[in-house]
Structure formats: structure tokens, C-alpha cells
Design a protein around this motif. Structure first.
Motif, short mmCIF file in Angstrom:
data_model
loop_
_atom_site.label_atom_id
_atom_site.label_comp_id
_atom_site.label_asym_id
_atom_site.label_seq_id
_atom_site.Cartn_x
_atom_site.Cartn_y
_atom_site.Cartn_z
N HIS A 269 0.87 -1.18 0.00
CA HIS A 269 0.00 0.00 0.00
C HIS A 269 0.91 1.23 0.00
O HIS A 269 1.82 1.32 0.82
CB HIS A 269 -0.90 0.01 1.23
CG HIS A 269 -1.80 -1.19 1.28
ND1 HIS A 269 -3.05 -1.20 0.73
CD2 HIS A 269 -1.60 -2.44 1.79
CE1 HIS A 269 -3.60 -2.40 0.90
NE2 HIS A 269 -2.74 -3.16 1.55
N ARG B 85 -1.85 -3.08 -3.67
CA ARG B 85 -3.30 -3.12 -3.39
C ARG B 85 -3.92 -1.74 -3.37
O ARG B 85 -5.11 -1.59 -3.62
CB ARG B 85 -3.56 -3.83 -2.07
CG ARG B 85 -3.04 -5.25 -2.02
CD ARG B 85 -3.76 -6.13 -3.00
NE ARG B 85 -3.30 -7.52 -2.87
CZ ARG B 85 -3.49 -8.44 -3.77
NH1 ARG B 85 -4.11 -8.14 -4.90
NH2 ARG B 85 -3.05 -9.66 -3.59
N SER B 86 -3.12 -0.73 -3.03
CA SER B 86 -3.61 0.65 -3.09
C SER B 86 -2.44 1.58 -3.32
O SER B 86 -1.32 1.32 -2.88
CB SER B 86 -4.37 1.04 -1.81
OG SER B 86 -3.51 1.03 -0.68
N THR C 107 -8.56 9.31 4.38
CA THR C 107 -8.08 8.37 3.35
C THR C 107 -7.03 7.44 3.95
O THR C 107 -7.05 6.23 3.72
CB THR C 107 -7.52 9.12 2.13
OG1 THR C 107 -8.56 9.90 1.55
CG2 THR C 107 -6.92 8.17 1.11
N ARG D 117 -8.77 4.92 6.04
CA ARG D 117 -9.45 3.94 5.19
C ARG D 117 -8.45 2.90 4.66
O ARG D 117 -8.74 1.71 4.64
CB ARG D 117 -10.16 4.64 4.04
CG ARG D 117 -10.86 3.69 3.07
CD ARG D 117 -11.54 4.41 1.92
NE ARG D 117 -10.75 5.39 1.22
CZ ARG D 117 -9.82 5.11 0.30
NH1 ARG D 117 -9.56 3.85 -0.02
NH2 ARG D 117 -9.16 6.08 -0.29
N ILE D 118 -7.29 3.38 4.24
CA ILE D 118 -6.25 2.45 3.76
C ILE D 118 -5.88 1.47 4.88
O ILE D 118 -5.77 0.26 4.65
CB ILE D 118 -5.01 3.21 3.25
CG1 ILE D 118 -5.36 4.06 2.04
CG2 ILE D 118 -3.86 2.25 2.94
CD1 ILE D 118 -5.91 3.31 0.86
N GLN E 295 -7.69 0.47 7.33
CA GLN E 295 -8.79 -0.47 7.53
C GLN E 295 -8.82 -1.55 6.45
O GLN E 295 -9.28 -2.66 6.69
CB GLN E 295 -10.13 0.28 7.54
CG GLN E 295 -10.29 1.18 8.73
CD GLN E 295 -11.42 2.19 8.56
OE1 GLN E 295 -11.90 2.45 7.46
NE2 GLN E 295 -11.86 2.76 9.69
N GLN E 296 -8.31 -1.24 5.27
CA GLN E 296 -8.37 -2.17 4.15
C GLN E 296 -7.12 -3.05 4.00
O GLN E 296 -7.12 -3.97 3.19
CB GLN E 296 -8.59 -1.40 2.85
CG GLN E 296 -9.92 -0.71 2.79
CD GLN E 296 -10.07 0.18 1.56
OE1 GLN E 296 -9.12 0.41 0.82
NE2 GLN E 296 -11.27 0.69 1.37
N ALA F 74 -8.31 -6.40 5.00
CA ALA F 74 -9.74 -6.68 4.80
C ALA F 74 -9.94 -7.80 3.80
O ALA F 74 -9.16 -8.00 2.90
CB ALA F 74 -10.46 -5.41 4.34
#
Length: 193
Positions: free
Chosen positions: A126, A164-165, A183, A186-187, A189-190, A193
Motif C-alpha cells: 500500500h 493493493r492501493s 483516506t 481507510r487504507i 482499515q483495508q 480486509a
């Protein structure tokens, strides 16, 4: 699961460090572990020196600092890089970290038939890049596309680590810093996930 968050900014009070903190908090709140690396604070030497060259050319012993970083990555299920954009790329310390740590034989290997073995397929990546220009500037000049080609594809695809991001956190955008920190959260949290 464990995430390795690598930060490349010399100011502990920077937005870059604040964004890394949001990512880390979200990962921990989701029940996972975080190891946070501050390359500047730790004094990582980004210079590709004689020992690195000997390793590349003849398989000499790994320098101790490179081995320590590879062990950190071996413990991680995900890698999160949080960095300011300097000249439309990584800061030198982060680029040097990749140059020295992502070694032949550990991150990738050339097979006898000339094909490439990508060895970091287990490591989700990420990327959070902090920039001082607006999104229109990035789009107009193709900077973000160029960064993604160089970093996402040129580095991480080469070693098989799936990105992934890949996000831009831009200072002049509306709602900064709150929207950018959201943001980052959110990253975090993911990540698993």
C-alpha cells in the motif's frame, strides 16, 4: 497479521508521520500488528556502497543493516510506504532503502533460462504519497501515472508484490488535512480486509 509501515520524512511532526499514524491505528483497531519504521530517525544509510555492489556481483554476504530490513519484511504480511513526494518520486532515503534491501536472490532471481522469479508475491503493498501540488497538476502533467509506472510497476511488480492501493494525499485539496487523514485511515482499515 502484521504490517510493516515504512515512513520517510525527517520531521516527526509532519503530515507524513500523521498519515502513517492513522494507518497504524486503523490496522491495530482491526486486530492486527504493526511494526513502524522511521528511516530518518533510525539513520538508515541509503547509499548503495561497496558491500552492496559485492553482494550484487558475486553474492557476498549481506550487509547487517540490509539483513535486518529483510527480516522485518519477512515478518510482514503487508508493506505500507508513507512518504512525501520529492521531485515526483520517493525521497532519496526511501529509494535507497529499496535499492539496498530488495536484493537479487531475496526479492527476485534470474532463472537459468533467463526468466525472472518474483519472490515477494506474499507481500501486499500500500502506497501513500503526500504531495504539495493539486490533483489537476498531477493529471495535467501525467505525474501520478509516471509515479505509478515507476513505483507500482517498475519496483513492486518486478518483485511480484501486488500493489493493493496507491494513493495521493495532496495538501491543496479541499478539506485537507481531514480528508487526507480519512483516506489514510481507510487504507489502514483495508490492509487486511
Amino acid at each position: 497479521m502484521q504490517a510493516l509501515i515504512v515512513v520517510a520524512h525527517p520531521d516527526q511532526g509532519s503530515f507524513t508521520h500523521a498519515a502513517a499514524g492513522e494507518v497504524a491505528r486503523a490496522i491495530v483497531e482491526a486486530g492486527h500488528q504493526v511494526e513502524r519504521v522511521d528511516l530518518c530517525e533510525e539513520g538508515f544509510d541509503p547509499r548503495f556502497g561497496a558491500a552492496d555492489l559485492a553482494l550484487f556481483r558475486s553474492g557476498a554476504a549481506l550487509p547487517d543493516d540490509v539483513l535486518a530490513e529483510q527480516r522485518r519484511l519477512d515478518r510482514a504480511d503487508a508493506l505500507v510506504l508513507v512518504y512525501p513526494i520529492y521531485w515526483w518520486s520517493f525521497p532519496a532515503i526511501l529509494k535507497g532503502w529499496i535499492d539496498r534491501v530488495f536484493t537479487s536472490g531475496w526479492a527476485y532471481a534470474e532463472r537459468p533460462d533467463g526468466s525472472l522469479e518474483k519472490k515477494l508475491g506474499h507481500l501486499d503493498v500500500h502506497l501513500l504519497a503526500v504531495g504539495g501540488a493539486n490533483l489537476r497538476t498531477f493529471a495535467r502533467h501525467g505525474y501520478f501515472a509516471a509515479m505509478r509506472t515507476q513505483i507500482d510497476h517498475g519496483i513492486f511488480d518486478y518483485v511480484g508484490a501486488p500493489v493493493r492501493s496507491s494513493e495521493l494525499l495532496l495538501h491543496p485539496e479541499a478539506g485537507f488535512p481531514d480528508t487526507a487523514l480519512a483516506t489514510a485511515r481507510r487504507i489502514g482499515q483495508q490492509v487486511f480486509a
